[in-house]
Design an enzyme around this catalytic site. Structure first.
Site: not given
Ligand SMILES: *Cc1c(COP(=O)(O)O)cnc(C)c1O
Length: 498
Positions: A112
């Site tokens: 993120k």
């Molecule tokens: C948010 C997240 C995901 C999922 O990503 P999306 O964009 O919601 O599909 C996968 N792995 C981790 C560690 C995340 O924080």
């Protein structure tokens, strides 16, 4: 480049408007009216550039109302100094032509950060243009990872304030300490008595309250959101797929023009949607492989065309993918329907009323040409962590392991050996308990998260990220706990408005 809404395709707004507002008035998501096209020469030109240079080139195709100088300053600000790897998003070769794209070298050790380090810059520029320069107040309800990543992104960014509410008993001790020790002049953190839904309900009420809005306006402030449906969170994610391709080409692992397969462990469909945009722009991608945990709503949808959220919710070892409504899927459906908002309105009305929808045979055919999909449970996830560590000497987290497991299945089933990139979305140390359990066959002695980090280092001979290690023993700065009813008062207090 103009933007429209998935629920009203007659709308035309700028990139700045889309980013400053987050969601369209009628509830749709902002999408570009056309997808910019790049050629082989463009992709080749990325090979010699740094991540910052690559980001600037890709972003400028989408954010056409941002000046060159502004984008340059934005990407420099976002990706200089805050990532532990100079490459920002390095590609690691796992075995023969299977590669891992590590997206977790940012301040909070999860992917993120790739978007949330840049979003504050994009948002303040957008606010200057469309919100008359008001101070932007970001309000976040979090179940863990997003709150910390948003705090790190917005900390000390001029013209912004950020307030995060988390459920006092709904986050791990490590996540709690990450947030309560947050530094920065413009940040506020408060625990809520209750669960994540209570925090989210409270934040939504504050967002939509006319009284709060008026009070903020009096003080030259305005609310905005940092959640994953904001175009300003999606567009930075397109960059790293181009960057990975450029790295593979520069290292001679592929020839310029060769196709690759991209596998993404998926929850809200944001990260894999960014890969779809990259493919549609002209990045040579053969298949987009969507990986899910036991919450397999997307696996079913991408293979049958039926989206059915009426199913049990599973709490898994890959919690950031425990999602039954993947918001960003709406953008894909809109594009595949030929930017037809009547079609998206029809589908999402059915989802609301009946909890399910089924797309047309024509749309399913397009989906199956683009995507492969698969899922695995916690046992499969842990087995993949152990196998990958023992077989390749590579330690991965639970989310990445879901991706690897689904990719391995796909490769075996189809015989498709196209060079592959698997998105790695978190540091293994962010999910130490499950990873340690996987590599020791559940024979470990640590009984708290911090000791598990140390034991995982010892057992695997790898190093934990500094920012997780130094957390131990830090004194919390934010210790306030309130009820849902007291949240508005806390917002005023943290903003200095009372
Ligand atoms: C948010 C997240 C995901 C999922 O990503 P999306 O964009 O919601 O599909 C996968 N792995 C981790 C560690 C995340 O924080």
């Amino acid at each position: 480049m103009e933007y429209t809404s998935t629920r009203n395709n007659r709308l035309r707004v700028s990139a700045s408007f889309a980013i400053a507002n987050g969601i369209s008035e009628e509830g749709g998501l902002f999408v570009p009216t056309g997808i910019p096209q790049v050629d082989k020469a463009f992709i080749g030109s990325l090979c010699g550039l740094s991540y910052i240079g690559r980001a600037k080139k890709i972003l400028s195709l989408f954010l056409t109302d941002y000046s060159e100088e502004e984008l340059e300053a934005d990407v420099r600000g976002a990706y200089t100094g805050s990532f532990a790897s100079e490459k920002v998003a390095p590609v690691v070769n796992l075995r023969d032509n299977v590669n891992i794209l590590e997206l977790w070298h940012g301040p909070t050790c999860a992917f993120k950060d790739m978007a949330l380090q840049l979003l504050p810059y994009l948002l303040t520029g957008a606010a200057r243009r469309v919100s008359g320069g008001k101070e932007t107040v970001i309000l976040v309800a979090t179940s863990g990872d997003t709150g910390k990543a948003a705090l790190e992104g917005f900390k000390d960014v001029p013209g912004t304030r950020i307030l995060v509410f988390f459920p006092s008993d709904g986050v791990s001790p490590m996540q709690k300490l990450q947030m309560t020790t947050q530094e920065g002049r413009n940040v506020g953190v408060c625990a809520i008595k209750g669960n994540f839904d209570d925090a989210q309900t409270g934040v939504k009420q504050i967002f939509t309250s006319a009284a709060v809005k008026a009070k903020l306006a009096e003080n030259n402030m305005t609310f905005s959101s940092a959640n994953s449906i904001n175009w300003g969170r999606l567009v930075p994610q397109i960059v790293y797929y181009f960057s990975a391709y450029a790295d593979l080409a520069a290292d001679g692992r592929i020839a310029l023009g060769d196709e690759i397969n991209i596998t993404v462990p998926t929850g809200n469909f944001g990260n894999i949607l960014a890969a779809y945009y990259a493919k549609e722009m002209g990045l040579p991608v053969h298949k987009l492989i969507c990986a899910s945990n036991e919450n397999d709503v997307l696996t079913e949808f991408l293979t049958t065309g039926r989206y059915n959220r009426i199913r049990p919710f599973h709490t898994t070892a890959s919690p950031s993918m425990d999602i039954l409504i993947s918001s960003n899927l709406e953008r894909l459906l809109f594009h595949l329907a030929g930017n037809d908002s009547d079609e998206t309105n029809r589908l999402f009305a059915a989802l609301k009323e009946k909890g399910e929808y089924t797309v047309s045979a024509g749309m399913l055919e397009k989906i199956r040409a683009l995507f492969a999909a698969g899922c695995t449970d916690d046992a499969g996830t842990k087995a993949t962590i152990a196998e990958t560590f023992n077989g390749c000497g590579y330690l991965c987290d639970t989310h990445t392991a879901v991706g690897l497991h689904v990719y391995n299945d796909y490769r075996e089933k189809t015989g498709d050996t196209t060079p592959a990139v698997i998105a790695s979305t978190a540091s293994p140390y962010k999910f130490s308990r499950a990873v340690l359990g996987a590599v020791t066959n559940d024979a470990f002695t640590a009984d708290n998260e911090f000791d598990m980090v140390t034991e995982l280092e010892e057992k695997t001979g790898t190093a934990a990220p500094e920012q997780l290690k130094t957390l131990k023993g830090k004194t919390p700065r934010f210790t306030d706990v309130c009820t849902g009813d007291e949240m508005t008062g806390r917002v005023y207090g943290l903003l200095g408005l009372d």
